[in-house]
Scaffold this active site. Structure first.
Site, PDB file in Angstrom:
ATOM      1  NE  ARG A 142      -7.116   0.621  11.107  1.00  0.00           N
ATOM      2  CZ  ARG A 142      -5.846   0.432  10.731  1.00  0.00           C
ATOM      3  NH1 ARG A 142      -4.983   1.422  10.792  1.00  0.00           N
ATOM      4  NH2 ARG A 142      -5.450  -0.734  10.301  1.00  0.00           N
ATOM      5  CG  MET A 179       7.882  23.697  -2.294  1.00  0.00           C
ATOM      6  SD  MET A 179       6.807  24.580  -3.443  1.00  0.00           S
ATOM      7  CE  MET A 179       5.825  25.560  -2.336  1.00  0.00           C
ATOM      8  CE1 TYR A 237      10.937  32.352   1.265  1.00  0.00           C
ATOM      9  CE2 TYR A 237      11.417  29.999   1.189  1.00  0.00           C
ATOM     10  CZ  TYR A 237      10.983  31.168   0.564  1.00  0.00           C
ATOM     11  OH  TYR A 237      10.606  31.130  -0.744  1.00  0.00           O
ATOM     12  CE  LYS A 291      -0.452  -0.220   5.036  1.00  0.00           C
ATOM     13  NZ  LYS A 291      -1.301  -0.707   6.138  1.00  0.00           N
TER      14      LYS A 291
HETATM   15  C1  LIG Z   1      -0.567  -1.617   6.865  1.00  0.00           C
HETATM   16  C2  LIG Z   1      -1.137  -2.875   7.373  1.00  0.00           C
HETATM   17  C3  LIG Z   1      -0.323  -4.001   7.557  1.00  0.00           C
HETATM   18  C4  LIG Z   1       1.178  -3.958   7.420  1.00  0.00           C
HETATM   19  O1  LIG Z   1       1.724  -3.314   8.557  1.00  0.00           O
HETATM   20  P1  LIG Z   1       3.294  -3.335   8.830  1.00  0.00           P
HETATM   21  O2  LIG Z   1       3.397  -2.859  10.217  1.00  0.00           O
HETATM   22  O3  LIG Z   1       3.901  -2.380   7.861  1.00  0.00           O
HETATM   23  O4  LIG Z   1       3.760  -4.714   8.609  1.00  0.00           O
HETATM   24  C5  LIG Z   1      -0.929  -5.189   7.917  1.00  0.00           C
HETATM   25  N1  LIG Z   1      -2.267  -5.267   8.106  1.00  0.00           N
HETATM   26  C6  LIG Z   1      -3.081  -4.190   7.970  1.00  0.00           C
HETATM   27  C7  LIG Z   1      -4.542  -4.338   8.209  1.00  0.00           C
HETATM   28  C8  LIG Z   1      -2.548  -2.959   7.608  1.00  0.00           C
HETATM   29  O5  LIG Z   1      -3.347  -1.901   7.485  1.00  0.00           O
END
Ligand SMILES: *Cc1c(COP(=O)(O)O)cnc(C)c1O
Length: 369
Positions: free
Chosen positions: A136, A310, A263, A40
């Site tokens: 969550r 920036m 800046y 992700k």
């Molecule tokens: C992001 C995520 C992971 C991976 O987490 P890491 O700590 O990077 O291994 C696993 N399960 C879920 C549900 C996540 O959102």
């Protein structure tokens, strides 16, 4: 955004290090456990397509956070299973069906909404998410989960997995972890049937809680070679960081005592000093609070002085270097090393965030071996 390739600021990704980390982790897992690589957020800044292509024969599937991240992988020719970890609204189920994406279903309300909207669900593959204390997404009650299992089956949905997520697997205090694990097991035991693939392990659980490993692990940060606890818990075995951030000097000058830099004129030279300029700034994810941190030039630590702009930042050099001299922001340089975790500590955040903030403006270059 188009990345700025005519500039020396680059991220070098060592794909082989990622493979080695997966191999290392796998050697500590029971044989039957499936390995899902979490890619992700553009593979934690490493580049999702390159990482996924490289790992296509080394893992059992991928996890992403939403439909678009999954489509990017499918468009790149990735055919392995892809589990979407976030909630996808029912209206996008047809996209998931077309591209054979596995969705996470986290509530009965989701199914009710899908039915109300007349979304055809037959043939869809899903994993059910249980909330055992993360707070969550996910079902918290086994009766509700049984109702969902039944409802999904009635619609011809293939419930191929069930999972949960730990909130404190990276902490010394194991009480909430143990609590969540107990909740998960009790919840599973109360189900009319348990879907085939049961999983609960993120990186921290995979590294430090063998008792939390069921049928699969979801490995994110650890496969990129970083410690999910920062430095709170020692790694049980070594991992290789896979990302390096480099740039070079674009301007070098000697300035007199009492000169101001950047800046807000927040830095004033205390003596005649040599100031170097580097083409990276907060638009690259090198945040303004990096002022006061360091970079490596010729293996020596040089402080970032003045505000980070920036697109540029300024450093104090020990001597005059020619423009084009390499500057290391994350990585080794002649025996010294600045880690992603060091940057996180300076910013008062976690290494995950440092990686994810590295913007698309920085090109990613891949080292295969
Ligand atoms: C992001 C995520 C992971 C991976 O987490 P890491 O700590 O990077 O291994 C696993 N399960 C879920 C549900 C996540 O959102």
């Amino acid at each position: 955004m188009i990345s700025s390739v005519h500039r020396s600021t680059v991220i070098r990704v060592n794909l082989k290090a990622i493979s080695k980390n997966i191999k290392q982790i796998s050697e500590h897992l029971p044989e039957h456990v499936k390995r899902y690589a979490v890619v992700k957020a553009n593979a934690y800044g490493h580049g999702a397509v390159a990482v996924a292509r490289h790992l296509a024969n080394e893992v059992d599937g991928f996890c992403v956070s939403n439909i678009d991240e999954a489509l990017e992988l499918r468009e790149a020719g990735i055919t392995l299973p892809i589990l979407i970890l976030g909630v996808v609204m029912p209206e996008y189920v047809p996209v998931a069906l077309t591209h054979q994406l596995t969705l996470t279903v986290a509530s009965n309300e989701w199914l009710t909404l899908a039915l109300k909207q007349n979304i055809p669900l037959a043939g869809l593959s899903v994993h059910i998410k249980l909330d055992t204390g993360m707070g969550r997404i996910g079902l918290r009650d086994a009766d509700e989960t049984n109702a969902l299992l039944k409802g999904l089956a009635t619609q011809g949905v293939n419930v191929s997995g069930i999972y949960t997520h730990f909130a404190t697997a990276d902490e010394k205090d194991q009480s909430l972890f143990n609590n969540q694990l107990a909740h998960f097991k009790t919840h599973l035991a109360a189900l009319d049937y348990v879907p085939e693939c049961v999983h609960a392990s993120n990186s921290a659980t995979t590294l430090w809680h063998l008792d939390g490993i069921f049928g699969a692990v979801r490995i994110g940060l650890a496969m990129y070679g970083l410690n999910p606890s920062g430095g709170d818990l020692a790694l049980p075995y070594p991992l290789l960081p896979s990302l390096r951030l480099e740039s070079s000097l674009t301007h070098v000058k000697q300035v007199e005592v009492g000169a101001t830099v950047g800046y807000g004129a927040t830095y004033t030279t205390k003596e005649p000093e040599i100031i170097g300029t580097v083409s990276i700034g907060y638009a690259d994810g090198w945040t303004r609070n990096m002022q006061g941190s360091q970079v490596l030039v010729n293996g020596e630590r040089c402080p970032i002085v003045g505000r980070v702009s920036m697109d540029q930042l300024t450093i104090r050099l020990p001597k005059v270097y020619p423009i084009g001299t390499p500057v290391v922001l994350i990585g080794n340089d002649r025996g010294d090393c600045i880690t992603t975790t060091d940057i996180a500590v300076h910013r008062g955040t976690i290494n995950y965030e440092v990686l994810c903030l590295l913007s698309d403006r920085i090109p990613r270059l891949y080292l295969e071996d």
